[in-house]
Design an enzyme around this catalytic site. Structure first.
Site, PDB file in Angstrom:
ATOM      1  N   MET A  10     -30.265   2.600  -2.755  1.00  0.00           N
ATOM      2  CA  MET A  10     -29.369   3.757  -2.748  1.00  0.00           C
ATOM      3  C   MET A  10     -28.469   3.773  -3.991  1.00  0.00           C
ATOM      4  O   MET A  10     -27.261   3.622  -3.889  1.00  0.00           O
ATOM      5  CB  MET A  10     -28.526   3.737  -1.472  1.00  0.00           C
ATOM      6  CG  MET A  10     -29.358   3.814  -0.193  1.00  0.00           C
ATOM      7  SD  MET A  10     -28.434   3.428   1.295  1.00  0.00           S
ATOM      8  CE  MET A  10     -28.335   1.626   1.219  1.00  0.00           C
ATOM      9  N   GLN A  52     -27.044  13.071   3.529  1.00  0.00           N
ATOM     10  CA  GLN A  52     -25.677  13.058   2.994  1.00  0.00           C
ATOM     11  C   GLN A  52     -25.185  14.474   2.738  1.00  0.00           C
ATOM     12  O   GLN A  52     -24.106  14.867   3.194  1.00  0.00           O
ATOM     13  CB  GLN A  52     -25.622  12.269   1.684  1.00  0.00           C
ATOM     14  CG  GLN A  52     -25.724  10.775   1.806  1.00  0.00           C
ATOM     15  CD  GLN A  52     -25.728  10.108   0.433  1.00  0.00           C
ATOM     16  OE1 GLN A  52     -26.038  10.729  -0.573  1.00  0.00           O
ATOM     17  NE2 GLN A  52     -25.382   8.836   0.400  1.00  0.00           N
ATOM     18  N   THR A  83     -24.262  -0.104  -2.126  1.00  0.00           N
ATOM     19  CA  THR A  83     -23.828   1.257  -2.441  1.00  0.00           C
ATOM     20  C   THR A  83     -22.404   1.417  -1.937  1.00  0.00           C
ATOM     21  O   THR A  83     -22.018   0.771  -0.956  1.00  0.00           O
ATOM     22  CB  THR A  83     -24.729   2.310  -1.768  1.00  0.00           C
ATOM     23  OG1 THR A  83     -24.139   3.610  -1.899  1.00  0.00           O
ATOM     24  CG2 THR A  83     -24.920   2.029  -0.296  1.00  0.00           C
ATOM     25  N   ASN A  84     -21.628   2.251  -2.611  1.00  0.00           N
ATOM     26  CA  ASN A  84     -20.276   2.556  -2.124  1.00  0.00           C
ATOM     27  C   ASN A  84     -20.292   3.622  -1.042  1.00  0.00           C
ATOM     28  O   ASN A  84     -19.695   3.460   0.019  1.00  0.00           O
ATOM     29  CB  ASN A  84     -19.387   3.035  -3.286  1.00  0.00           C
ATOM     30  CG  ASN A  84     -18.950   1.921  -4.201  1.00  0.00           C
ATOM     31  OD1 ASN A  84     -17.944   1.260  -3.986  1.00  0.00           O
ATOM     32  ND2 ASN A  84     -19.719   1.703  -5.264  1.00  0.00           N
ATOM     33  N   THR A  85     -20.991   4.729  -1.315  1.00  0.00           N
ATOM     34  CA  THR A  85     -20.921   5.894  -0.437  1.00  0.00           C
ATOM     35  C   THR A  85     -21.292   5.582   1.003  1.00  0.00           C
ATOM     36  O   THR A  85     -20.638   6.033   1.946  1.00  0.00           O
ATOM     37  CB  THR A  85     -21.821   7.027  -0.970  1.00  0.00           C
ATOM     38  OG1 THR A  85     -21.353   7.431  -2.255  1.00  0.00           O
ATOM     39  CG2 THR A  85     -21.808   8.222  -0.034  1.00  0.00           C
ATOM     40  N   CYS A 197     -19.046   3.917  -7.741  1.00  0.00           N
ATOM     41  CA  CYS A 197     -20.434   4.226  -7.425  1.00  0.00           C
ATOM     42  C   CYS A 197     -21.240   3.184  -8.179  1.00  0.00           C
ATOM     43  O   CYS A 197     -20.984   2.932  -9.370  1.00  0.00           O
ATOM     44  CB  CYS A 197     -20.805   5.637  -7.866  1.00  0.00           C
ATOM     45  SG  CYS A 197     -22.556   6.016  -7.634  1.00  0.00           S
ATOM     46  N   THR A 198     -22.187   2.570  -7.524  1.00  0.00           N
ATOM     47  CA  THR A 198     -22.843   1.410  -8.123  1.00  0.00           C
ATOM     48  C   THR A 198     -23.692   1.749  -9.336  1.00  0.00           C
ATOM     49  O   THR A 198     -24.099   0.848 -10.070  1.00  0.00           O
ATOM     50  CB  THR A 198     -23.693   0.672  -7.072  1.00  0.00           C
ATOM     51  OG1 THR A 198     -24.575   1.596  -6.430  1.00  0.00           O
ATOM     52  CG2 THR A 198     -22.793   0.046  -6.013  1.00  0.00           C
ATOM     53  N   GLU A 199     -23.947   3.051  -9.582  1.00  0.00           N
ATOM     54  CA  GLU A 199     -24.703   3.436 -10.784  1.00  0.00           C
ATOM     55  C   GLU A 199     -23.827   3.669 -12.008  1.00  0.00           C
ATOM     56  O   GLU A 199     -24.338   3.719 -13.126  1.00  0.00           O
ATOM     57  CB  GLU A 199     -25.515   4.722 -10.527  1.00  0.00           C
ATOM     58  CG  GLU A 199     -26.746   4.546  -9.662  1.00  0.00           C
ATOM     59  CD  GLU A 199     -26.430   4.568  -8.184  1.00  0.00           C
ATOM     60  OE1 GLU A 199     -27.298   4.182  -7.381  1.00  0.00           O
ATOM     61  OE2 GLU A 199     -25.291   4.970  -7.827  1.00  0.00           O
TER      62      GLU A 199
END
Length: 231
Positions: A10, A52, A83-85, A197-199
């Site tokens: 994710m 989402q 993932t954060n979300t 956000c991990t990206e």
């Protein structure tokens, strides 16, 4: 060494960063040919993303809970959601498993608090920036005030995550926009900015700005390594 449970996909772009960071962290600590013990389940992000944006969080929570149970059955000693979300549904996932969940916001806030920071900016998906599940955890548990970009900037940050970063696209124009948002948060009084956000760390890194950046994926992975190596 404990086995790290990794719930990924994710997106997979950031999950590979987690995998590298976990293994590099264990190698740095133990040396030689050591690597992390990891039990990983990676989901199809297209399914998650659709739910989402339709606001069907209960269904995403059920889907990830089933995946987390697979991780547990594979022998994990604790769980990391990469993932954060999707920490929005962390309570639902925690209720479905018998192993501890290492929360990404806690790993980040612990480092912020250790560094003496009390007012920070937050970048992430619209869900992370606008909904209370992340911001309120930092405020209520750690006393850290959280600033977010204005509405148009939040839309830009969100769009770049889904349309570019999650698809492996790194655009210089988007990097410039993000750096402008970071500078704006700093001008409003943020002592540092959370890359929530991990990206995002694929696009902006500390060398790109004088504003201190806190990469949640790196901090989360580092805390997971510490937990894995604790007696």
């Amino acid at each position: 060494m404990k086995t790290i449970g990794l719930l990924g996909g994710m997106s997979w772009e950031s999950t590979q960063s987690y995998y590298r960071a976990l293994n590099e962290g264990v190698k740095a600590a133990l040396g030689g040919l050591h690597s992390a013990k990891i039990a990983m389940v990676s989901v199809d992000f297209a399914e998650i993303e659709t739910l989402q944006h339709q606001g069907r969080w209960e269904e995403t929570g059920a889907m990830l809970s089933r995946a987390a149970q697979q991780v547990e059955r594979a022998g994990a000693d604790f769980l990391v959601i990469a993932t954060n979300t999707m920490h929005k549904v962390a309570p639902q996932i925690e209720a479905a498993i018998d192993i501890p969940l290492l929360h990404i916001a806690d790993a980040t806030a612990q480092r912020l608090a250790a560094d003496g920071l009390r007012r920070v900016g937050l970048l992430g998906t619209r869900f992370t920036m606008e909904q209370p599940f992340y911001r309120e955890r930092l405020v209520e548990r750690f006393g850290i005030e959280v600033l977010v970009p204005d509405e148009s900037q939040r839309e830009t940050v969100h769009r770049v995550i889904y349309e570019e970063l999650c698809q492996g696209r790194i655009e210089p124009a988007s990097q410039a926009e993000y750096l402008g948002v970071i500078d704006g948060l700093h001008e409003r009084g943020a002592e540092a900015v959370i890359l929530g956000c991990t990206e995002i760390a694929l696009l902006v890194q500390q060398d790109d700005t004088a504003v201190p950046l806190y990469d949640t994926a790196a901090l989360h992975a580092a805390r997971a390594v510490e937990c894995a190596l604790e007696a």
